[in-house]
Write a protein that holds these residues in place. Structure first.
Motif, PDB file in Angstrom:
ATOM      1  N   SER A   1       2.857  10.645   8.992  1.00  0.00           N
ATOM      2  CA  SER A   1       1.886  10.770   7.905  1.00  0.00           C
ATOM      3  C   SER A   1       1.305  12.171   7.885  1.00  0.00           C
ATOM      4  O   SER A   1       0.976  12.740   8.935  1.00  0.00           O
ATOM      5  CB  SER A   1       0.768   9.740   8.084  1.00  0.00           C
ATOM      6  N   ARG A   2       1.232  12.732   6.669  1.00  0.00           N
ATOM      7  CA  ARG A   2       0.552  14.014   6.483  1.00  0.00           C
ATOM      8  C   ARG A   2      -0.479  13.863   5.363  1.00  0.00           C
ATOM      9  O   ARG A   2      -0.367  12.982   4.519  1.00  0.00           O
ATOM     10  CB  ARG A   2       1.545  15.122   6.090  1.00  0.00           C
ATOM     11  N   ALA A   3      -1.450  14.757   5.369  1.00  0.00           N
ATOM     12  CA  ALA A   3      -2.528  14.682   4.376  1.00  0.00           C
ATOM     13  C   ALA A   3      -2.091  15.327   3.062  1.00  0.00           C
ATOM     14  O   ALA A   3      -1.317  16.284   3.055  1.00  0.00           O
ATOM     15  CB  ALA A   3      -3.762  15.388   4.907  1.00  0.00           C
TER      16      ALA A   3
ATOM     17  N   LEU B   1      -5.418  14.840   9.828  1.00  0.00           N
ATOM     18  CA  LEU B   1      -4.456  15.619   9.053  1.00  0.00           C
ATOM     19  C   LEU B   1      -3.009  15.193   9.304  1.00  0.00           C
ATOM     20  O   LEU B   1      -2.110  15.597   8.568  1.00  0.00           O
ATOM     21  CB  LEU B   1      -4.644  17.124   9.294  1.00  0.00           C
ATOM     22  N   ALA B   2      -2.782  14.390  10.336  1.00  0.00           N
ATOM     23  CA  ALA B   2      -1.428  13.887  10.582  1.00  0.00           C
ATOM     24  C   ALA B   2      -1.520  12.684  11.508  1.00  0.00           C
ATOM     25  O   ALA B   2      -2.517  12.510  12.220  1.00  0.00           O
ATOM     26  CB  ALA B   2      -0.547  14.968  11.216  1.00  0.00           C
ATOM     27  N   LYS B   3      -0.488  11.856  11.478  1.00  0.00           N
ATOM     28  CA  LYS B   3      -0.415  10.714  12.384  1.00  0.00           C
ATOM     29  C   LYS B   3       0.960  10.717  13.046  1.00  0.00           C
ATOM     30  O   LYS B   3       1.979  10.894  12.370  1.00  0.00           O
ATOM     31  CB  LYS B   3      -0.639   9.403  11.622  1.00  0.00           C
ATOM     32  N   VAL B   4       0.949  10.531  14.365  1.00  0.00           N
ATOM     33  CA  VAL B   4       2.180  10.549  15.149  1.00  0.00           C
ATOM     34  C   VAL B   4       2.282   9.224  15.904  1.00  0.00           C
ATOM     35  O   VAL B   4       1.332   8.821  16.587  1.00  0.00           O
ATOM     36  CB  VAL B   4       2.189  11.727  16.151  1.00  0.00           C
ATOM     37  N   ALA B   5       3.421   8.553  15.734  1.00  0.00           N
ATOM     38  CA  ALA B   5       3.611   7.250  16.387  1.00  0.00           C
ATOM     39  C   ALA B   5       4.176   7.446  17.786  1.00  0.00           C
ATOM     40  O   ALA B   5       5.368   7.687  17.960  1.00  0.00           O
ATOM     41  CB  ALA B   5       4.553   6.384  15.557  1.00  0.00           C
TER      42      ALA B   5
ATOM     43  N   HIS C   1       0.852  -1.193   0.000  1.00  0.00           N
ATOM     44  CA  HIS C   1       0.000   0.000   0.000  1.00  0.00           C
ATOM     45  C   HIS C   1       0.886   1.240   0.000  1.00  0.00           C
ATOM     46  O   HIS C   1       2.117   1.156  -0.023  1.00  0.00           O
ATOM     47  CB  HIS C   1      -0.866   0.032   1.269  1.00  0.00           C
ATOM     48  N   CYS C   2       0.238   2.412   0.090  1.00  0.00           N
ATOM     49  CA  CYS C   2       0.965   3.626   0.456  1.00  0.00           C
ATOM     50  C   CYS C   2       0.027   4.518   1.235  1.00  0.00           C
ATOM     51  O   CYS C   2      -1.181   4.306   1.262  1.00  0.00           O
ATOM     52  CB  CYS C   2       1.531   4.345  -0.769  1.00  0.00           C
ATOM     53  N   ASP C   3       0.607   5.496   1.906  1.00  0.00           N
ATOM     54  CA  ASP C   3      -0.176   6.462   2.686  1.00  0.00           C
ATOM     55  C   ASP C   3      -0.357   7.707   1.824  1.00  0.00           C
ATOM     56  O   ASP C   3      -0.120   7.663   0.612  1.00  0.00           O
ATOM     57  CB  ASP C   3       0.593   6.750   3.992  1.00  0.00           C
ATOM     58  N   GLU C   4      -0.760   8.797   2.423  1.00  0.00           N
ATOM     59  CA  GLU C   4      -0.897  10.038   1.637  1.00  0.00           C
ATOM     60  C   GLU C   4       0.485  10.656   1.416  1.00  0.00           C
ATOM     61  O   GLU C   4       1.006  10.676   0.318  1.00  0.00           O
ATOM     62  CB  GLU C   4      -1.862  10.983   2.326  1.00  0.00           C
ATOM     63  N   GLU C   5       1.104  11.161   2.498  1.00  0.00           N
ATOM     64  CA  GLU C   5       2.524  11.544   2.466  1.00  0.00           C
ATOM     65  C   GLU C   5       3.160  10.799   3.627  1.00  0.00           C
ATOM     66  O   GLU C   5       2.741  10.986   4.776  1.00  0.00           O
ATOM     67  CB  GLU C   5       2.714  13.042   2.735  1.00  0.00           C
ATOM     68  N   ALA C   6       4.138   9.961   3.360  1.00  0.00           N
ATOM     69  CA  ALA C   6       4.707   9.161   4.451  1.00  0.00           C
ATOM     70  C   ALA C   6       6.036   8.553   4.031  1.00  0.00           C
ATOM     71  O   ALA C   6       6.293   8.388   2.839  1.00  0.00           O
ATOM     72  CB  ALA C   6       3.739   8.044   4.849  1.00  0.00           C
TER      73      ALA C   6
END
Ligand SMILES: [Zn+2]
Length: 373
Positions: free
Chosen positions: A341-343, A354-358, A164-169
């Motif tokens: 990850s960013r949108a 709008l963003a994901k933080v691990a 797969h891929c994310d939006e921006e990652a």
């Protein structure tokens, strides 16, 4: 393979590239484009097929390797306003990577009185029961047939990689917690920057349908019989939507090939294992940062930044605000960790992620749905 469930006058097919001898172990299933708008994996699969074809001709494929470079012909047909929208079935049926059946109970019924103290026959017994359980399903819709066909191909594999891929990652992986740290070689070889672990992610994604029955069965038999996690299934996120280049795809294909060598599916020296670039963190620790308001999104931090809890990472601007000084709403993360990850779409509605933080610790109030839809 023809895809069932199509409307009269239409037909679709899935194309599978097969290498090695049928029945050889390990069996590897690699598919790309289940979310049909996610192109990096499809291009990587194209290069991987080239590498595998050459290896097969040289007699180097030791296991059975199958590659489905375009796993979603339904989604590939979904152009709206000249854009390919392949994440969810527009005709109904939901997200293409959700709603795969949990086969645990059905397999348990078939095997519970035949398990032994020896893990090897247990694995064979469970694999056969998994295949029978999938086979017994009779999907009625086209989307159901797609899910069923893919699962039937993958369910008996030792290794399942869903590209797969994310939006921006950056490159990252989703894995079942019991597969870690065994799957470290995959993360290291692919240069993953984040590894997100969950025993149950809540969305019934494809990888979990293949891998989770193993540890769910082990729990059901109270560890009375040895049941290894015999299917390493991962959702492999090859960066972002726009990261489509021959250089990246070739590099990803070479890394996937080296991983297959390391796992004995293909003969040959994979070279030294690259260093680990990721911290494995719980999926329940991911801060899915939601937009507090609607407007135009701008970021204050780059992709891959290490952020602190409470740090402002973005702003949302409403150009119609009477007072421009009050037009901007800052957006903070609640957890420290890697912003992975960013949108892509820079207009957000209230509640959009709008963003994901691990983060390294599970966040309170996460509930059971750990994935975005
Ligand atoms: Zn996807």
């Amino acid at each position: 393979m023809p895809l069932g469930g199509t409307n009269p006058g239409t037909s679709r097919t899935l194309t599978v590239f097969r290498f090695g001898a049928p029945g050889a172990r390990p069996k590897v299933h690699i598919q790309a484009g289940l979310h049909a708008e996610e192109l990096p994996g499809m291009l990587a699969a194209h290069y991987l097929v080239g590498l595998l074809r050459a290896a097969d001709q040289a007699g180097h494929v030791r296991g059975e390797v199958q590659v489905i470079p375009m796993a979603n012909p339904v989604g590939l047909d979904q152009f709206v306003d000249e854009r390919l929208l392949g994440r969810s079935a527009l005709g109904g049926g939901g997200n293409f990577n959700r709603h795969y059946p949990d086969l645990t109970e059905r397999v348990y019924e078939r095997v519970h009185d035949r398990l032994s103290e020896d893990p090897v026959p247990n694995i064979a017994l469970i694999r056969k029961a998994l295949a029978e359980a999938v086979q017994a399903d009779q999907p009625r819709t086209e989307i159901g047939c797609l899910r069923h066909t893919l699962l039937r191909q993958a369910i008996t594999a030792d290794i399942v990689l869903d590209l797969h891929c994310d939006e921006e990652a950056p490159v990252h992986l989703y894995l079942g917690t019991p597969l870690w740290p065994d799957a470290q070689d995959l993360a290291r070889q692919l240069g993953a920057r984040a590894v997100l672990l969950a025993e149950v992610s809540g969305g019934e994604p494809f990888d979990e349908a293949c891998s989770a029955p193993w540890w769910h069965l082990r729990a059901l038999v109270d560890d009375r019989f040895p049941i290894p996690a015999a299917c390493l299934a991962a959702t492999v996120e090859l960066r972002g939507m726009a990261d489509v280049s021959d250089d990246l795809a070739e590099e990803d294909a070479r890394n996937l090939f080296a991983f297959l060598q390391r796992r004995g599916a293909v003969a040959g020296d994979p070279g030294p294992l690259p260093p680990m670039q990721a911290e494995a963190t719980p999926l329940a620790g991911v801060d899915m940062v939601a937009a507090p308001d609607s407007g135009i999104l701008t970021y204050r931090v780059d992709l891959g930044a290490a952020v602190t809890a409470g740090q402002i990472i973005a702003d949302i601007t409403d150009p119609l605000a009477e007072d421009p000084a009050g037009a901007r709403v800052p957006v903070a993360t609640v957890t420290a960790g890697l912003l992975w990850s960013r949108a892509v779409q820079r207009f957000v509605r209230r509640g959009d992620i709008l963003a994901k933080v691990a983060g390294s610790e599970p966040l309170p109030g996460k509930g059971r749905q750990l994935l975005t839809d």
